[in-house]
Each structure stands twice: as C-alpha cells, then as structure tokens.
Design a protein around this motif. Structure first.
Motif, PDB file in Angstrom:
ATOM      1  N   ILE A 177       0.848  -1.198   0.000  1.00 45.85           N
ATOM      2  CA  ILE A 177       0.000   0.000   0.000  1.00 45.85           C
ATOM      3  C   ILE A 177       0.877   1.239   0.000  1.00 45.85           C
ATOM      4  O   ILE A 177       0.683   2.160  -0.797  1.00 45.85           O
ATOM      5  CB  ILE A 177      -0.952  -0.001   1.208  1.00 45.85           C
ATOM      6  N   GLY A 178       1.856   1.274   0.891  1.00 45.49           N
ATOM      7  CA  GLY A 178       2.762   2.414   0.963  1.00 45.49           C
ATOM      8  C   GLY A 178       3.499   2.646  -0.339  1.00 45.49           C
ATOM      9  O   GLY A 178       3.668   3.787  -0.781  1.00 45.49           O
ATOM     10  N   LYS A 179       3.919   1.570  -0.977  1.00 44.77           N
ATOM     11  CA  LYS A 179       4.618   1.668  -2.254  1.00 44.77           C
ATOM     12  C   LYS A 179       3.731   2.350  -3.287  1.00 44.77           C
ATOM     13  O   LYS A 179       4.165   3.266  -3.990  1.00 44.77           O
ATOM     14  CB  LYS A 179       5.015   0.278  -2.746  1.00 44.77           C
ATOM     15  N   SER A 180       2.482   1.923  -3.383  1.00 42.77           N
ATOM     16  CA  SER A 180       1.549   2.526  -4.347  1.00 42.77           C
ATOM     17  C   SER A 180       1.298   4.000  -4.047  1.00 42.77           C
ATOM     18  O   SER A 180       1.246   4.830  -4.967  1.00 42.77           O
ATOM     19  CB  SER A 180       0.217   1.767  -4.335  1.00 42.77           C
ATOM     20  N   VAL A 181       1.152   4.335  -2.768  1.00 45.00           N
ATOM     21  CA  VAL A 181       0.931   5.732  -2.384  1.00 45.00           C
ATOM     22  C   VAL A 181       2.140   6.584  -2.752  1.00 45.00           C
ATOM     23  O   VAL A 181       2.005   7.663  -3.349  1.00 45.00           O
ATOM     24  CB  VAL A 181       0.590   5.847  -0.882  1.00 45.00           C
ATOM     25  N   VAL A 182       3.339   6.106  -2.422  1.00 38.40           N
ATOM     26  CA  VAL A 182       4.561   6.864  -2.729  1.00 38.40           C
ATOM     27  C   VAL A 182       4.692   7.074  -4.238  1.00 38.40           C
ATOM     28  O   VAL A 182       4.971   8.191  -4.693  1.00 38.40           O
ATOM     29  CB  VAL A 182       5.814   6.162  -2.165  1.00 38.40           C
ATOM     30  N   GLU A 183       4.493   6.019  -5.019  1.00 40.60           N
ATOM     31  CA  GLU A 183       4.609   6.134  -6.477  1.00 40.60           C
ATOM     32  C   GLU A 183       3.686   7.217  -7.020  1.00 40.60           C
ATOM     33  O   GLU A 183       4.100   8.063  -7.822  1.00 40.60           O
ATOM     34  CB  GLU A 183       4.269   4.803  -7.157  1.00 40.60           C
TER      35      GLU A 183
ATOM     36  N   GLY B 209       5.980  15.324  -7.768  1.00 39.88           N
ATOM     37  CA  GLY B 209       7.432  15.454  -7.900  1.00 39.88           C
ATOM     38  C   GLY B 209       8.065  16.033  -6.648  1.00 39.88           C
ATOM     39  O   GLY B 209       7.833  15.557  -5.545  1.00 39.88           O
ATOM     40  N   ASN B 210       8.822  17.109  -6.830  1.00 41.64           N
ATOM     41  CA  ASN B 210       9.536  17.723  -5.709  1.00 41.64           C
ATOM     42  C   ASN B 210       8.672  18.643  -4.852  1.00 41.64           C
ATOM     43  O   ASN B 210       9.169  19.226  -3.885  1.00 41.64           O
ATOM     44  CB  ASN B 210      10.758  18.484  -6.216  1.00 41.64           C
TER      45      ASN B 210
END
Length: 142
Positions: free
Chosen positions: A13-19, A26-27
């Motif tokens: 879940i965290g991976k998908s949110v971060v992506e 972006g920045n």
C-alpha cells in the motif's frame, strides 16, 4: 510539503501511495517512508520516497515532523497490521498534529461503516486528490 507514508508487512500500500505522490507532485512533496519493518521501508524507498526509516522509534519520532500522514486505517489502531503496529506507534500517529489520510479496509476485525466498495487504487487516487487540495491551500496561504 512533508508527508509520511506509513506501512507494514510487504509495504504494498505504501509503495503505491509513494509512487502516485511522486508521479503527480514530484519535488512539491518530500516523502518520508516509515515502515514497521525493513521490507516495507525498502518497498517505499524503491517507489521513490525521499528518505526512509524503520521501526517503532522512527515512526514515533518522524510523525511529529510532517504535515500529512498517509497509510491504511489501521495506523490509528493498536496491534494493527497483524500486530506490527505497536500501541505506542498508534498513539504517536493518533496524537500527531498532522492531517491523517487513511485508506479504509474492512479487515483484521475492523469494519469501517459507510465505506464504499471501491478498489484500493480508487482509494489511493482519492488520497492523492486530497493531498492536491492541501498543497493548493498551502500555495494560497503563502
């Protein structure tokens, strides 16, 4: 804007949110990946988080330093994520002054009433839209 993404187990879940956060903003966002275990932290770092830390103390310390905390709804429930989220972690997240954007799940003996039967992806997209509103509000304030 400083955002903490908190997850456990495999960090999916965290991976998908971060992506999605990094793809859309972006920045404009600085993402700290906070994993209950090293596997979750690693998954979020590979997805593009700016920094990462693992474990109870890291979570308790870092949730005080962000404007927004994202992750599954269990983050505010002691012993969630199959016991990976300690009562101290849940308390630190709950007591943080950060806005909490929590993805609902009807698992682990927790039933979230009023939740629509959306897919995980749809809930993550909704979370991203709420972050966009927060960024827009910050831009307008100064």
């Amino acid at each position: 804007m400083k955002i903490a993404v908190v997850d456990g187990q495999g960090g999916g879940i965290g991976k998908s949110v971060v992506e999605k956060l990094k793809l859309k903003f972006g920045n404009k966002v600085y993402v700290t990946a906070l994993g209950t275990n090293a596997l979750a932290t690693s998954a979020m770092l590979k997805a593009g988080a700016d920094e990462g830390a693992t474990g109870e103390n890291a979570i308790m310390y870092n949730v005080k330093k962000v404007k927004c905390i994202c992750g599954p709804i269990g983050l505010v429930s002691a012993n969630a994520l199959l016991g990976e989220l300690s009562p101290r972690m849940a308390m630190a997240i709950s007591e943080s002054e950060a806005v909490k954007l929590l993805i609902p799940f009807n698992k682990c003996n927790t039933v979230v009433l009023g939740v629509e039967g959306k897919s995980l992806g749809a809930y993550i997209d909704e979370l991203i839209d709420l972050v966009a509103e927060m960024i827009k509000s910050d831009d307008l304030e100064g």
